[in-house]
Design an enzyme around this catalytic site. Structure first.
Site, PDB file in Angstrom:
ATOM      1  N   ASN A  28     -10.926  -2.324  -5.385  1.00 37.89           N
ATOM      2  CA  ASN A  28     -10.157  -1.457  -6.284  1.00 37.89           C
ATOM      3  C   ASN A  28     -10.846  -1.284  -7.641  1.00 37.89           C
ATOM      4  OD1 ASN A  28      -6.916  -2.607  -5.017  1.00 37.89           O
ATOM      5  ND2 ASN A  28      -8.107  -0.827  -4.401  1.00 37.89           N
TER       6      ASN A  28
ATOM      7  N   ASP B  32       0.825  -1.219   0.000  1.00 33.51           N
ATOM      8  CA  ASP B  32       0.000   0.000   0.000  1.00 33.51           C
ATOM      9  C   ASP B  32       0.859   1.269   0.000  1.00 33.51           C
ATOM     10  OD1 ASP B  32      -2.400   1.347  -0.030  1.00 33.51           O
ATOM     11  OD2 ASP B  32      -2.612   1.358   2.154  1.00 33.51           O
TER      12      ASP B  32
END
Ligand code: IPE
Ligand code: IPE
Ligand code: MG
Length: 229
Positions: free
Chosen positions: A57, A9
């Site tokens: 996502n 991330d």
């Protein structure tokens, strides 16, 4: 240490800090993937699972999704021979049918090509969501019960685990998340029940071999009790 899983991330923030488009962060993150794969070889890790694209996502702007898929395809094209030479197996987990056909075809080809390799397995979590995975497992178990192949008493933790995407993969020993966020974001909910968690402040594109080694050192200092004494 058999299995390390990583929530990669912070690519977007890394790019923003430098005044670059988010896609540049994703591109830079590909270098970190090479770094951790190299470090894992030295550590004799058997499974490395990378969270590359979540079910959620898909809610990102189309241009970013496209950039990510292009990068993934490039990674697969460039890496295929090298992975094979290093005796690495590639396995993808997630709702792969949602991926573009060009990505899916590459994944299928490389998974087939590397299926007998046994030095390490690189597991890519793509279009992956743990709730979706658990739901799919429940559905296939229900189908087996309805058709009489199993009875409800046969449903144990072991049987359930065999219906997950990770059926043949041991649970992660260590879960790393970069960018300092303290959350799981729908990653491997079943499998991380007893994983040790290490949160690293660095953004993913800044993550290097030394950071992985440091996380493993932290892991080694932990006392894993599994609920017993
Ligand atoms: C991780 O970086 C990569 C993916 C989720 C695909 P992000 O894109 O989430 O970057 P941040 O968290 O916005 O900085
Ligand atoms: C988790 O990161 C998914 C991946 C690293 C692929 P996100 O950036 O999507 O997670 P949130 O939105 O911060 O929870
Ligand atoms: Mg993020």
């Amino acid at each position: 240490m058999q299995h390390i899983a990583i929530i990669m991330d912070g690519n977007g923030r890394w790019a923003k800090e430098r005044g670059l488009p988010r896609a540049e962060g994703h591109r830079a993150g590909a270098e970190s993937v090479r770094e951790v794969m190299e470090a894992c070889k030295g550590l004799d890790v058997k499974y490395l699972t990378l969270y590359a694209f979540s079910s959620e996502n898909w809610n990102r702007p189309e241009a970013e999704i496209e950039a990510l898929m292009t990068l993934l395809e490039r990674f697969l094209d460039e890496k295929m021979e090298e992975l094979d030479k290093q005796n690495v197996r590639l396995q993808a987990i997630g709702q792969l049918d949602r991926l573009p056909a060009s990505t899916r075809e590459r994944l299928e080809r490389i998974q087939e090509h590397t299926k007998d390799n046994d030095s390490m397995t690189l597991v890519l979590a793509l279009s992956y969501g743990a709730r979706e995975e658990i739901t799919a497992a429940a559905r296939s178990i229900a189908e087996a019960a309805v058709s009489g192949k199993i009875s409800p008493e046969d449903i144990t933790c072991d049987l359930f685990a065999k219906h997950l995407y990770t059926a043949d993969i041991p649970d992660p020993d260590l879960l790393i998340r970069t960018s300092g966020e303290m959350r799981i974001s729908n990653f491997l909910l079943w499998q991380i029940s007893y994983s040790e968690i290490v949160i690293v402040k660095k953004m993913w594109p800044d993550f290097r071999q030394g950071d992985l080694i440091a996380a493993v050192e932290e892991y080694k200092s932990r006392d894993r009790r599994f609920g017993a004494l």
